[in-house]
Scaffold this active site. Structure first.
Site, PDB file in Angstrom:
ATOM      1  N   GLU A   1      33.224  33.332  24.931  1.00 13.19           N
ATOM      2  CA  GLU A   1      33.237  33.926  26.266  1.00 13.19           C
ATOM      3  C   GLU A   1      34.654  34.409  26.545  1.00 13.19           C
ATOM      4  O   GLU A   1      35.600  33.621  26.526  1.00 13.19           O
ATOM      5  CB  GLU A   1      32.815  32.920  27.332  1.00 13.19           C
ATOM      6  CG  GLU A   1      32.774  33.527  28.731  1.00 13.19           C
ATOM      7  CD  GLU A   1      32.459  32.516  29.822  1.00 13.19           C
ATOM      8  OE1 GLU A   1      32.052  32.943  30.921  1.00 13.19           O
ATOM      9  OE2 GLU A   1      32.640  31.297  29.591  1.00 13.19           O
TER      10      GLU A   1
ATOM     11  N   ASP B   1      28.424  41.026  39.490  1.00 12.43           N
ATOM     12  CA  ASP B   1      27.864  41.372  40.799  1.00 12.43           C
ATOM     13  C   ASP B   1      28.368  42.739  41.249  1.00 12.43           C
ATOM     14  O   ASP B   1      27.898  43.271  42.257  1.00 12.43           O
ATOM     15  CB  ASP B   1      28.283  40.336  41.849  1.00 12.43           C
ATOM     16  CG  ASP B   1      29.796  40.361  42.078  1.00 12.43           C
ATOM     17  OD1 ASP B   1      30.541  40.091  41.114  1.00 12.43           O
ATOM     18  OD2 ASP B   1      30.235  40.688  43.197  1.00 12.43           O
TER      19      ASP B   1
ATOM     20  N   THR C   1      27.770  31.089  36.544  1.00 14.30           N
ATOM     21  CA  THR C   1      29.208  30.847  36.604  1.00 14.30           C
ATOM     22  C   THR C   1      29.573  30.467  38.032  1.00 14.30           C
ATOM     23  O   THR C   1      28.757  30.568  38.954  1.00 14.30           O
ATOM     24  CB  THR C   1      30.000  32.104  36.210  1.00 14.30           C
ATOM     25  OG1 THR C   1      29.921  33.055  37.280  1.00 14.30           O
ATOM     26  CG2 THR C   1      29.459  32.732  34.933  1.00 14.30           C
ATOM     27  N   GLU C   2      30.821  30.042  38.231  1.00 16.26           N
ATOM     28  CA  GLU C   2      31.272  29.732  39.587  1.00 16.26           C
ATOM     29  C   GLU C   2      31.187  30.964  40.484  1.00 16.26           C
ATOM     30  O   GLU C   2      30.748  30.881  41.639  1.00 16.26           O
ATOM     31  CB  GLU C   2      32.719  29.213  39.559  1.00 16.26           C
ATOM     32  CG  GLU C   2      32.907  27.864  38.884  1.00 16.26           C
ATOM     33  CD  GLU C   2      33.162  27.966  37.386  1.00 16.26           C
ATOM     34  OE1 GLU C   2      33.492  26.943  36.767  1.00 16.26           O
ATOM     35  OE2 GLU C   2      33.021  29.080  36.823  1.00 16.26           O
ATOM     36  N   TYR C   3      31.617  32.111  39.965  1.00 16.69           N
ATOM     37  CA  TYR C   3      31.540  33.353  40.730  1.00 16.69           C
ATOM     38  C   TYR C   3      30.096  33.700  41.067  1.00 16.69           C
ATOM     39  O   TYR C   3      29.789  34.155  42.168  1.00 16.69           O
ATOM     40  CB  TYR C   3      32.156  34.510  39.927  1.00 16.69           C
ATOM     41  CG  TYR C   3      33.647  34.630  40.058  1.00 16.69           C
ATOM     42  CD1 TYR C   3      34.241  34.943  41.274  1.00 16.69           C
ATOM     43  CD2 TYR C   3      34.463  34.455  38.943  1.00 16.69           C
ATOM     44  CE1 TYR C   3      35.613  35.065  41.378  1.00 16.69           C
ATOM     45  CE2 TYR C   3      35.836  34.568  39.044  1.00 16.69           C
ATOM     46  CZ  TYR C   3      36.407  34.881  40.270  1.00 16.69           C
ATOM     47  OH  TYR C   3      37.770  34.996  40.376  1.00 16.69           O
TER      48      TYR C   3
ATOM     49  N   ASP D   1      45.134  36.031  25.348  1.00  9.46           N
ATOM     50  CA  ASP D   1      44.748  37.307  25.944  1.00  9.46           C
ATOM     51  C   ASP D   1      43.556  37.889  25.174  1.00  9.46           C
ATOM     52  O   ASP D   1      43.587  37.982  23.949  1.00  9.46           O
ATOM     53  CB  ASP D   1      45.935  38.275  25.882  1.00  9.46           C
ATOM     54  CG  ASP D   1      45.752  39.492  26.765  1.00  9.46           C
ATOM     55  OD1 ASP D   1      44.623  40.016  26.836  1.00  9.46           O
ATOM     56  OD2 ASP D   1      46.738  39.930  27.394  1.00  9.46           O
TER      57      ASP D   1
ATOM     58  N   ASP E   1      37.056  41.081  35.803  1.00  7.15           N
ATOM     59  CA  ASP E   1      37.772  41.833  36.833  1.00  7.15           C
ATOM     60  C   ASP E   1      37.318  43.286  36.780  1.00  7.15           C
ATOM     61  O   ASP E   1      37.393  43.926  35.732  1.00  7.15           O
ATOM     62  CB  ASP E   1      39.281  41.734  36.572  1.00  7.15           C
ATOM     63  CG  ASP E   1      40.118  42.227  37.750  1.00  7.15           C
ATOM     64  OD1 ASP E   1      39.694  43.193  38.421  1.00  7.15           O
ATOM     65  OD2 ASP E   1      41.192  41.661  37.986  1.00  7.15           O
TER      66      ASP E   1
ATOM     67  N   LYS F   1      40.173  50.884  40.360  1.00  2.00           N
ATOM     68  CA  LYS F   1      40.886  52.159  40.358  1.00  2.00           C
ATOM     69  C   LYS F   1      40.771  52.839  38.995  1.00  2.00           C
ATOM     70  O   LYS F   1      40.902  52.196  37.954  1.00  2.00           O
ATOM     71  CB  LYS F   1      42.353  51.946  40.727  1.00  2.00           C
ATOM     72  CG  LYS F   1      42.548  51.434  42.151  1.00  2.00           C
ATOM     73  CD  LYS F   1      44.011  51.274  42.488  1.00  2.00           C
ATOM     74  CE  LYS F   1      44.179  50.782  43.930  1.00  2.00           C
ATOM     75  NZ  LYS F   1      45.607  50.595  44.291  1.00  2.00           N
TER      76      LYS F   1
END
Length: 217
Positions: A44, A154, A191-193, A96, A118, A122
């Site tokens: 992941e 989401d 997930t938490e999100y 990373d 994320d 933009k």
């Protein structure tokens, strides 16, 4: 999202080398030795606090898992879950996600999870999105032939962008869920999100796609 600094986190990670791989480059091509049991390897990228990867490892002992997260103050929460209940099929990397080829051999990984990455909304930041073509090239290199990506978000804009990015890269899209929690999909681990945003009424999108082997192109 602003990450709360935990100055003690780095030392905490160093205390548990059995769970947190401090020199992952030395295991490149040898991850099955690290786990001690040869099984399919799923990773992941952007594991966050680790709820998803931890629950996946717990539910699927026949698969080896690696959670990858760059933020020290975030991945330490994933470590705390491991300390509570040892899972021999789960390891954590604080690296990373752009550098995966430094830590994994070609065709060493069976599946990549991308959860609530994320969105970098933009346009000038598109190259930072984990579904941008340069990231896809990295995943393709470390994945086995016909290796898969499972992606959840989401964010509608990121999801539409990612579907287009997968298609333009030449990936094959297996299935798409535009409202995962109101679908017939079974075995979803949140997930938490995901828990946070779904309770606020946000639809959760999911896609499974794979890189066709050279023979299939």
């Amino acid at each position: 999202m602003r990450v709360k600094n935990k100055p003690w986190a780095k030392d905490k990670l160093a205390e548990y080398p059995q769970y947190v791989v401090n020199e992952p480059e030395i295991w490149k091509g040898r991850w099955q030795e690290r786990f001690g049991k040869e099984q399919p390897l799923h990773i992941e990228v952007g594991t966050g606090k680790g709820q998803f990867i931890y629950q996946m490892a717990k539910a699927n002992p026949e698969i080896n898992y690696i959670g990858i997260e760059i933020e020290t103050s975030v991945i330490v929460t994933a470590l705390e879950k491991l300390i509570e209940e040892e899972l021999p099929n789960l390891q954590l990397l604080r690296v990373d996600g752009r550098d995966l080829t430094e830590y994994f051999n070609d065709a060493e990984v069976d599946l990549v999870y991308l959860n609530f990455s994320d969105p970098w909304p933009k346009t000038r930041h598109a190259k930072r999105r984990l579904t941008y073509k340069t990231f896809l090239a990295t995943y393709e290199k470390i994945l086995v032939p016909n290796g898969e990506i499972h992606f959840k978000t989401d964010n509608q804009g990121l999801f539409e962008y990612s579907l287009a990015s997968f298609s333009q890269y030449g990936m094959i899209i297996n299935q798409v869920w535009l409202d995962l929690h109101n679908s017939n999909f079974e075995g979803n681990i949140k997930t938490e999100y995901e828990e946070k945003f779904s309770t606020k009424g946000f639809r959760i999108n999911r896609v499974e796609a794979y890189f066709p082997s050279k023979e299939d192109k």
